[in-house]
Motif scaffolding. Structure first.
Motif, mmCIF file in Angstrom:
data_model
loop_
_atom_site.group_PDB
_atom_site.id
_atom_site.type_symbol
_atom_site.label_atom_id
_atom_site.label_comp_id
_atom_site.label_asym_id
_atom_site.label_seq_id
_atom_site.Cartn_x
_atom_site.Cartn_y
_atom_site.Cartn_z
ATOM 1 N N PHE A 122 43.553 12.544 -28.290
ATOM 2 C CA PHE A 122 44.852 13.227 -28.233
ATOM 3 C C PHE A 122 45.788 12.981 -29.411
ATOM 4 N N ALA A 123 45.520 11.935 -30.216
ATOM 5 C CA ALA A 123 46.489 11.584 -31.273
ATOM 6 C C ALA A 123 46.806 12.774 -32.187
ATOM 7 N N LYS A 124 45.777 13.459 -32.675
ATOM 8 C CA LYS A 124 46.002 14.555 -33.614
ATOM 9 C C LYS A 124 46.720 15.720 -32.939
ATOM 10 N N LYS A 125 46.427 15.905 -31.674
ATOM 11 C CA LYS A 125 47.076 17.001 -30.951
ATOM 12 C C LYS A 125 48.558 16.698 -30.756
ATOM 13 N N ASN A 184 54.781 11.292 -36.246
ATOM 14 C CA ASN A 184 53.957 10.084 -36.139
ATOM 15 C C ASN A 184 54.496 9.129 -35.088
ATOM 16 N N ASP A 185 55.827 9.004 -35.051
ATOM 17 C CA ASP A 185 56.429 8.174 -34.005
ATOM 18 C C ASP A 185 56.077 8.716 -32.626
ATOM 19 N N LEU A 186 55.997 10.059 -32.555
ATOM 20 C CA LEU A 186 55.717 10.680 -31.256
ATOM 21 C C LEU A 186 54.347 10.256 -30.729
ATOM 22 N N ILE A 187 53.370 10.111 -31.628
ATOM 23 C CA ILE A 187 52.039 9.681 -31.169
ATOM 24 C C ILE A 187 52.170 8.358 -30.421
ATOM 25 N N GLN A 188 52.843 7.398 -31.054
ATOM 26 C CA GLN A 188 52.975 6.074 -30.425
ATOM 27 C C GLN A 188 53.756 6.150 -29.128
ATOM 28 N N GLU A 189 54.877 6.866 -29.208
ATOM 29 C CA GLU A 189 55.772 6.997 -28.062
ATOM 30 C C GLU A 189 55.034 7.633 -26.872
ATOM 31 N N SER A 190 54.304 8.717 -27.142
ATOM 32 C CA SER A 190 53.609 9.432 -26.069
ATOM 33 C C SER A 190 52.462 8.603 -25.511
ATOM 34 N N MET A 191 51.670 8.012 -26.411
ATOM 35 C CA MET A 191 50.520 7.257 -25.924
ATOM 36 C C MET A 191 50.962 5.987 -25.191
ATOM 37 N N LEU A 192 52.095 5.427 -25.604
ATOM 38 C CA LEU A 192 52.647 4.295 -24.853
ATOM 39 C C LEU A 192 52.961 4.751 -23.423
ATOM 40 N N ASN A 193 53.554 5.930 -23.317
ATOM 41 C CA ASN A 193 53.868 6.462 -21.991
ATOM 42 C C ASN A 193 52.618 6.769 -21.181
ATOM 43 N N VAL A 194 51.564 7.241 -21.863
ATOM 44 C CA VAL A 194 50.305 7.488 -21.162
ATOM 45 C C VAL A 194 49.815 6.167 -20.560
ATOM 46 N N TRP A 195 49.863 5.113 -21.370
ATOM 47 C CA TRP A 195 49.424 3.801 -20.883
ATOM 48 C C TRP A 195 50.289 3.338 -19.707
ATOM 49 N N TRP A 226 47.029 24.153 -26.973
ATOM 50 C CA TRP A 226 47.298 22.853 -27.588
ATOM 51 C C TRP A 226 46.004 22.076 -27.832
ATOM 52 N N VAL A 227 45.086 22.122 -26.868
ATOM 53 C CA VAL A 227 43.856 21.343 -27.020
ATOM 54 C C VAL A 227 42.756 22.107 -27.748
ATOM 55 N N ASP A 228 43.026 23.374 -28.104
ATOM 56 C CA ASP A 228 42.030 24.160 -28.822
ATOM 57 C C ASP A 228 41.807 23.529 -30.203
ATOM 58 N N LEU A 242 45.702 20.071 -36.712
ATOM 59 C CA LEU A 242 46.041 20.080 -38.137
ATOM 60 C C LEU A 242 44.849 19.785 -39.039
ATOM 61 N N GLN A 243 44.198 18.658 -38.765
ATOM 62 C CA GLN A 243 43.064 18.275 -39.599
ATOM 63 C C GLN A 243 41.849 18.169 -38.704
ATOM 64 N N PRO A 244 40.665 18.135 -39.334
ATOM 65 C CA PRO A 244 39.468 17.965 -38.523
ATOM 66 C C PRO A 244 39.624 16.732 -37.647
ATOM 67 N N ASP A 245 39.220 16.890 -36.404
ATOM 68 C CA ASP A 245 39.478 15.827 -35.437
ATOM 69 C C ASP A 245 38.441 14.717 -35.562
ATOM 70 N N GLN A 246 38.500 14.016 -36.683
ATOM 71 C CA GLN A 246 37.532 12.947 -36.890
ATOM 72 C C GLN A 246 37.965 11.731 -36.092
ATOM 73 N N SER A 247 37.045 10.843 -35.942
ATOM 74 C CA SER A 247 37.391 9.641 -35.207
ATOM 75 C C SER A 247 38.501 8.906 -35.952
ATOM 76 N N SER A 248 39.600 8.728 -35.287
ATOM 77 C CA SER A 248 40.714 8.078 -35.959
ATOM 78 C C SER A 248 41.097 6.804 -35.229
ATOM 79 N N ALA A 249 40.197 6.367 -34.362
ATOM 80 C CA ALA A 249 40.498 5.181 -33.558
ATOM 81 C C ALA A 249 40.841 3.996 -34.454
ATOM 82 N N ALA A 250 40.124 3.889 -35.585
ATOM 83 C CA ALA A 250 40.333 2.756 -36.475
ATOM 84 C C ALA A 250 41.773 2.711 -36.968
#
Lengths: 221, 235
Positions: free
Chosen positions: A63-66, A82-93, B55-57, B62-70
């Motif tokens: 979900f981060a990129k979305k 970028n802040d929104l990613i952290q803020e949202s995922m914190l809320n998901v947790w 939204w999930v399409d 924005l960018q290719p949805d590569q693994s960004s976990a790191a």
């Protein structure tokens, strides 16, 4: 929906799945490719019930990129997005234990959380008064009644005896909870008191039990 | 819920609402209508479901949805140290009633919350009372009470005005509006609202209104001043 995954993955997964299903010897109608990846819902429930960090990591990756894209669209500001990613995922947790299947799809739930956090971030940035917040404007469906499941099942015209068959397959602890709520029609509070378990435990067992039943019945989620 | 509402926000406006694109004042007036109107509530849910699918399409990411976990591992590590919320927070139920002539009106939840810090009513000429809410720095939001038989001078809007009827009814050259109706007026409309039975509305303007006839025109600088003051109050 994973329709858009690379074809090769789908094929690999379908093969894997067939093998797995054969081993389990279930009678579930052969599922399509969408079931071949662990669903967002399963991950979210694992995060909520077991504080499963791996599951959370996977959700983060999915979900981060979305969330970033949503943030860019609404704020046009990369830092805020970028802040929104952290803020949202914190809320998901934080709120994962409150999620259950009656609240709809996991992606819908995460969208709602992210949109609401974004709205509040923007309000804060524009120094707007805080007499109202996004959760007042889009109330999260609180206390979604599990009776919805009754209606779903009725709509599917599944024979009651079939459901009873599935019901017997539930683990004891879950069956006891489902029985209290769906057969004896007790409230969550009454059932928790009767079974002498905390309300939160009751809810998570109910969630798991209902999810299993739905899965066995083949109700679309 | 009222199932016989005649006037609704457009699909486009509802869509922008569910996507979170509207400014706070507009979001609040649309949310209040959605709360009162069964069909818009259902429509908003459908639109949100569509928004979520899009939204999930993967095509829209924005960018290719590569693994960004790191990249996020330290963030994840920090987040999972927080204790989770185990039970549904108990909502403080805010109830706000507005007393008019001979009865009181219970506000939709979202408006009750917005008005929970209290309303200051001001009488303006012509049997009208207004109470402003300060929700953002782009709109003028106010409850407007028109006493029975009262009429607002002919005016137009430089931007747009969204009005939700909360009780009673009013009419203008374009029609009659009843409880839960959602009306949008903009620069194309020159209107003169009249309420025979009395009416409580919540209105959100995104620019000052402009009287176009008679002595009321003298009020225009006041309207501009009032608008400016409303939006700067929170800035």
């Amino acid at each position: 929906m994973y329709r858009n995954y690379a074809k090769q993955d789908v094929i690999n997964n379908e093969v894997g799945l067939t093998v797995r299903l054969a081993a389990m010897n279930t009678t579930t109608p052969s599922p399509d490719a969408e079931d071949s990846v662990v669903s967002d819902e399963a991950l979210l429930i694992a995060v909520g019930n077991n504080q499963d960090v791996d599951a959370f990591n996977q959700l983060f990756t999915r979900f981060a990129k979305k969330i970033l894209a949503l943030g860019m669209k609404l704020t046009r500001n990369e830092q805020l997005a970028n802040d929104l990613i952290q803020e949202s995922m914190l809320n998901v947790w934080l709120k994962a234990p409150l999620y259950d299947l009656d609240k709809g799809s996991a992606k819908g739930w995460i969208f709602t959380l992210s949109r609401n956090r974004c709205f509040d971030m923007l309000r804060k940035q524009k120094r707007q008064p805080n007499c109202i917040s996004a959760d007042d404007i889009w109330p999260l469906e609180s206390g979604a009644e599990p009776t919805m499941v009754h209606e779903d099942i009725a709509g599917q015209q599944v024979e009651l005896s079939v459901i009873e068959g599935y019901f017997d397959k539930l683990p004891d602890s879950q069956r006891a909870v489902v029985e209290q709520i769906y057969i004896k029609d007790r409230t969550h509070e009454e059932a928790a008191a009767h079974l002498q378990i905390p309300l939160g435990t009751l809810k998570s067992r109910l969630r798991l039990g209902v999810a299993k039943l739905r899965n066995m019945i083949g109700v679309d989620q | 819920m009222n199932t016989e509402v005649k006037l609704h926000p457009s699909t486009e406006l509802l869509n922008r609402f569910v996507q979170g694109e509207l400014v706070t004042g507009k979001s609040v007036v649309v949310a209040a209508h959605v709360e009162l109107c069964e069909s818009c509530s259902a429509k908003a849910e459908e639109l949100q479901a569509l928004a979520v699918s899009s939204w999930v399409d993967p095509g829209n990411v924005l960018q290719p949805d590569q693994s960004s976990a790191a990249d996020y591992s330290s963030t994840v590590a920090r987040i999972v140290t927080y204790p989770q919320i185990k039970s549904e927070p108990i909502e403080d139920l805010v109830e706000v009633d507005i007393d008019v002539l001979n009865h009181s009106i219970k506000l939709p939840k979202v408006l009750a919350k917005a008005a929970s810090q209290g309303l200051k009513w001001k009488k303006v000429p012509g049997g009208i009372s207004e109470a402003q809410l300060f929700l953002d720095n782009e709109t003028l939001c106010e409850f407007i009470y028109m006493a029975p038989g009262c009429q607002i001078p002919v005016h137009t809007h430089q931007g747009s005005e969204s009005t939700l009827v909360l009780d009673g009814s009013f009419e203008d050259e374009l029609g009659e509006y009843k409880t839960s109706d959602f009306i949008i007026r903009d620069a194309q409309h020159n209107h003169q609202p009249l309420s025979t039975e009395g009416c409580l509305c919540f209105a959100v303007l995104d620019s000052p209104l402009k009287f176009t006839k008679g002595l009321a025109r003298l009020m225009n600088p006041v309207n501009r001043y009032k608008f400016k003051k409303a939006i700067s109050r929170v800035a």
